[in-house]
Scaffold this motif. Structure first.
Motif: not given
Length: 259
Positions: A193-194, A198-201, A222-226
């Protein structure tokens, strides 16, 4: 005090209406919505804010607990209040709930701040041992060890009155609620899920955190894009208590990015 009966239980929450993107705060294991007070006090007064006590915590009812139920409780309260897409800020299990909420209800999330959390926290053996200790004894019997994981050595040495107050908050948590959330954390791996967020994190770690060490938080970023990663020096597991200014400053930076 504000209450709503949703998903079969009565929830305690605080909602301050305003203008702009709302901020939803999600608490850690063994705490209630008051842990965010000093962060909220530092946000602009017009910022809409929602905090809630999860099941078995604070003034909310006990009830069946799974990670998905905790996620759906947030969704139900947001719908009840007709909340627009929000910046979700969660600490520890609250950060896991935030990850799951972003995956399940992406249209309701504009950004994430994930504090001292991971896609998976701990292992079954450690959580089962904690659940069994609460069952056989009490949360109070574990409280000193838990507080050592919550707070930095400096906090414990210099802010004894606050430490005593947060110990009261912890030990007055429902044993069923505490154990139920332990089991929800034990049974959850949010890696997939992480990875779909796609939202800023922004992912925040405390340098002195013994519950979710910096390397765990860095791995989540590192798992969550950007996603970006920030280390808070000299802070334990609850930066919202130890260093609320850094948390509020980072929240305002994130709000400016998405506004």
């Amino acid at each position: 005090m504000m209450f709503a009966t949703l998903n079969g239980i009565t929830h305690h929450y605080f909602y301050r209406p305003g203008t702009g993107v709302p901020v939803v705060f999600l608490n850690s294991l063994g705490t209630d919505l008051r842990i965010w007070d000093k962060v909220i006090d530092r946000l602009p007064s017009q910022t809409p804010v929602l905090c809630l006590d999860k099941r078995g915590h604070g003034l909310s009812d006990d009830g069946p607990i799974t990670m998905d139920r905790l996620i759906d409780d947030v969704a139900a309260l947001a719908l009840h209040l007709d909340l627009p897409p929000a910046l979700i800020c969660g600490v520890s299990v609250g950060g896991q709930i935030a990850q799951g909420f972003a995956a399940a209800y992406p249209a309701q999330v504009s950004a994430l701040m994930l504090c001292c959390t991971g896609a998976k926290i701990g292992d079954a053996e450690s959580w089962n041992a904690r659940i069994e200790s609460v069952r056989k004894s009490s949360i109070a019997a574990l409280s000193d060890a838990i507080l050592e994981r919550w707070f930095s050595p400096s906090f414990q040495a210099t802010r004894s009155a606050e430490r005593a107050g947060y110990r009261n908050m912890l030990t007055r948590t429902s044993a069923a609620g505490y154990s139920g959330v332990c089991a929800a954390i034990r049974d959850s791996d949010l890696t997939t899920r992480a990875g779909a967020i796609t939202v800023p994190t922004v992912c925040i770690a405390g340098s002195e955190d013994r519950a979710t060490p910096p390397e765990l938080v860095r791995a989540l970023a590192q798992i969550i894009p950007d996603a970006s990663y920030r280390l808070v020096p000299g802070c334990g597991h609850l930066p919202c208590i130890e260093n609320p200014k850094i948390v509020s400053d980072l929240l305002e930076d994130l709000m400016e990015k998405i506004s």
